[in-house]
Scaffold this motif. Structure first.
Motif, PDB file in Angstrom:
ATOM      1  N   GLY A 228      -1.285  56.273  14.681  1.00  0.00           N
ATOM      2  CA  GLY A 228      -0.637  54.968  14.776  1.00  0.00           C
ATOM      3  C   GLY A 228      -1.166  53.911  13.827  1.00  0.00           C
ATOM      4  O   GLY A 228      -0.785  52.748  13.918  1.00  0.00           O
ATOM      5  N   TRP A 229      -2.032  54.260  12.896  1.00  0.00           N
ATOM      6  CA  TRP A 229      -2.538  53.318  11.909  1.00  0.00           C
ATOM      7  C   TRP A 229      -1.499  53.119  10.812  1.00  0.00           C
ATOM      8  O   TRP A 229      -0.709  54.014  10.530  1.00  0.00           O
ATOM      9  CB  TRP A 229      -3.824  53.848  11.272  1.00  0.00           C
ATOM     10  N   ALA A 230      -1.515  51.952  10.173  1.00  0.00           N
ATOM     11  CA  ALA A 230      -0.596  51.684   9.066  1.00  0.00           C
ATOM     12  C   ALA A 230      -1.242  50.729   8.071  1.00  0.00           C
ATOM     13  O   ALA A 230      -1.958  49.806   8.459  1.00  0.00           O
ATOM     14  CB  ALA A 230       0.709  51.090   9.574  1.00  0.00           C
ATOM     15  N   ASP A 231      -0.992  50.978   6.806  1.00  0.00           N
ATOM     16  CA  ASP A 231      -1.365  50.058   5.733  1.00  0.00           C
ATOM     17  C   ASP A 231      -0.077  49.418   5.250  1.00  0.00           C
ATOM     18  O   ASP A 231       0.965  50.075   5.198  1.00  0.00           O
ATOM     19  CB  ASP A 231      -2.023  50.794   4.568  1.00  0.00           C
ATOM     20  N   ALA A 232      -0.148  48.144   4.908  1.00  0.00           N
ATOM     21  CA  ALA A 232       1.044  47.426   4.476  1.00  0.00           C
ATOM     22  C   ALA A 232       0.726  46.566   3.259  1.00  0.00           C
ATOM     23  O   ALA A 232      -0.412  46.125   3.071  1.00  0.00           O
ATOM     24  CB  ALA A 232       1.585  46.559   5.603  1.00  0.00           C
ATOM     25  N   LEU A 233       1.760  46.323   2.467  1.00  0.00           N
ATOM     26  CA  LEU A 233       1.667  45.480   1.286  1.00  0.00           C
ATOM     27  C   LEU A 233       2.879  44.573   1.250  1.00  0.00           C
ATOM     28  O   LEU A 233       3.996  45.000   1.511  1.00  0.00           O
ATOM     29  CB  LEU A 233       1.654  46.355   0.016  1.00  0.00           C
ATOM     30  N   ARG A 234       2.646  43.295   0.942  1.00  0.00           N
ATOM     31  CA  ARG A 234       3.724  42.333   0.732  1.00  0.00           C
ATOM     32  C   ARG A 234       3.502  41.710  -0.640  1.00  0.00           C
ATOM     33  O   ARG A 234       2.424  41.220  -0.942  1.00  0.00           O
ATOM     34  CB  ARG A 234       3.716  41.247   1.809  1.00  0.00           C
ATOM     35  N   VAL A 235       4.525  41.775  -1.502  1.00  0.00           N
ATOM     36  CA  VAL A 235       4.426  41.221  -2.856  1.00  0.00           C
ATOM     37  C   VAL A 235       5.540  40.215  -3.053  1.00  0.00           C
ATOM     38  O   VAL A 235       6.714  40.529  -2.887  1.00  0.00           O
ATOM     39  CB  VAL A 235       4.549  42.323  -3.941  1.00  0.00           C
ATOM     40  N   ARG A 236       5.159  38.989  -3.395  1.00  0.00           N
ATOM     41  CA  ARG A 236       6.139  37.956  -3.760  1.00  0.00           C
ATOM     42  C   ARG A 236       6.186  37.768  -5.264  1.00  0.00           C
ATOM     43  O   ARG A 236       7.214  37.406  -5.811  1.00  0.00           O
ATOM     44  CB  ARG A 236       5.788  36.640  -3.077  1.00  0.00           C
ATOM     45  N   TYR A 237       5.060  37.984  -5.910  1.00  0.00           N
ATOM     46  CA  TYR A 237       4.957  37.859  -7.358  1.00  0.00           C
ATOM     47  C   TYR A 237       3.683  38.593  -7.768  1.00  0.00           C
ATOM     48  O   TYR A 237       2.863  38.927  -6.911  1.00  0.00           O
ATOM     49  CB  TYR A 237       4.906  36.383  -7.776  1.00  0.00           C
ATOM     50  N   THR A 238       3.484  38.836  -9.034  1.00  0.00           N
ATOM     51  CA  THR A 238       2.290  39.572  -9.465  1.00  0.00           C
ATOM     52  C   THR A 238       0.999  38.850  -9.096  1.00  0.00           C
ATOM     53  O   THR A 238      -0.046  39.469  -8.987  1.00  0.00           O
ATOM     54  CB  THR A 238       2.316  39.841 -10.983  1.00  0.00           C
ATOM     55  N   THR A 239       1.082  37.547  -8.878  1.00  0.00           N
ATOM     56  CA  THR A 239      -0.100  36.771  -8.493  1.00  0.00           C
ATOM     57  C   THR A 239      -0.121  36.435  -7.003  1.00  0.00           C
ATOM     58  O   THR A 239      -0.998  35.691  -6.555  1.00  0.00           O
ATOM     59  CB  THR A 239      -0.159  35.457  -9.298  1.00  0.00           C
ATOM     60  N   ASP A 240       0.811  36.956  -6.236  1.00  0.00           N
ATOM     61  CA  ASP A 240       0.921  36.639  -4.809  1.00  0.00           C
ATOM     62  C   ASP A 240       1.205  37.909  -4.004  1.00  0.00           C
ATOM     63  O   ASP A 240       2.360  38.291  -3.819  1.00  0.00           O
ATOM     64  CB  ASP A 240       2.036  35.615  -4.589  1.00  0.00           C
ATOM     65  N   ALA A 241       0.124  38.554  -3.572  1.00  0.00           N
ATOM     66  CA  ALA A 241       0.260  39.789  -2.801  1.00  0.00           C
ATOM     67  C   ALA A 241      -0.696  39.740  -1.608  1.00  0.00           C
ATOM     68  O   ALA A 241      -1.704  39.033  -1.627  1.00  0.00           O
ATOM     69  CB  ALA A 241      -0.043  40.999  -3.668  1.00  0.00           C
ATOM     70  N   ARG A 242      -0.361  40.491  -0.580  1.00  0.00           N
ATOM     71  CA  ARG A 242      -1.205  40.598   0.614  1.00  0.00           C
ATOM     72  C   ARG A 242      -1.189  42.051   1.075  1.00  0.00           C
ATOM     73  O   ARG A 242      -0.152  42.684   1.140  1.00  0.00           O
ATOM     74  CB  ARG A 242      -0.701  39.711   1.737  1.00  0.00           C
ATOM     75  N   GLY A 243      -2.357  42.545   1.398  1.00  0.00           N
ATOM     76  CA  GLY A 243      -2.490  43.882   1.959  1.00  0.00           C
ATOM     77  C   GLY A 243      -3.140  43.787   3.319  1.00  0.00           C
ATOM     78  O   GLY A 243      -3.924  42.877   3.582  1.00  0.00           O
ATOM     79  N   LEU A 244      -2.799  44.726   4.198  1.00  0.00           N
ATOM     80  CA  LEU A 244      -3.457  44.769   5.504  1.00  0.00           C
ATOM     81  C   LEU A 244      -3.382  46.156   6.093  1.00  0.00           C
ATOM     82  O   LEU A 244      -2.582  46.987   5.668  1.00  0.00           O
ATOM     83  CB  LEU A 244      -2.886  43.734   6.474  1.00  0.00           C
ATOM     84  N   ARG A 245      -4.266  46.406   7.043  1.00  0.00           N
ATOM     85  CA  ARG A 245      -4.267  47.641   7.830  1.00  0.00           C
ATOM     86  C   ARG A 245      -4.229  47.246   9.286  1.00  0.00           C
ATOM     87  O   ARG A 245      -4.922  46.325   9.716  1.00  0.00           O
ATOM     88  CB  ARG A 245      -5.509  48.477   7.553  1.00  0.00           C
TER      89      ARG A 245
END
Length: 121
Positions: A57-74
């Motif tokens: 049930g674990w997940a890694d996620a990425l959100r990219v709005r622009y090359t200078t605006d990204a967020r990663g999480l687990r």
């Protein structure tokens, strides 16, 4: 919208020449990540979300709005966030690629935040 399978090698090369950071998303795709673009009313991509799931049930996620605006999480199986970072696309992809698998003893396990719950009315 043009699908990945319909892109010619010339279009692929031109896109990478104009936006070299796209290679980082290709690296994730090749590692088994799934992508979900967010489009505006005109069909233009305004944000890209990506996810990789793990056993248990674990997940890694990425959100990219622009090359200078990204967020990663687990997140763990309860939706608890065990790792999160903001930065450039390249920084976050590098961190996600090197993040130990959830089963690894060096992987982050401590919940530092809770993901918002989705409500369906």
């Amino acid at each position: 919208m043009v699908g990945v399978d319909t892109v010619t090698p010339q279009q692929h090369a031109a896109a990478l020449a104009e936006f070299p950071a796209l290679q980082r998303l290709i690296d994730l795709r090749d590692a088994g990540w799934m992508f979900l673009p967010t489009l505006d009313a005109g069909g233009t991509v305004i944000e890209v979300h990506s996810v990789r799931t793990w056993p248990g049930g674990w997940a890694d996620a990425l959100r990219v709005r622009y090359t200078t605006d990204a967020r990663g999480l687990r997140t763990d199986h309860t939706g608890g966030i065990t790792w999160q970072q903001d930065g450039t696309l390249e920084e976050i992809v590098d961190e996600l690629i090197t993040l130990p698998a959830p089963s690894d003893r060096h992987a982050p396990q401590l919940v530092i935040a809770q993901t918002p719950m989705l409500r369906i009315a």
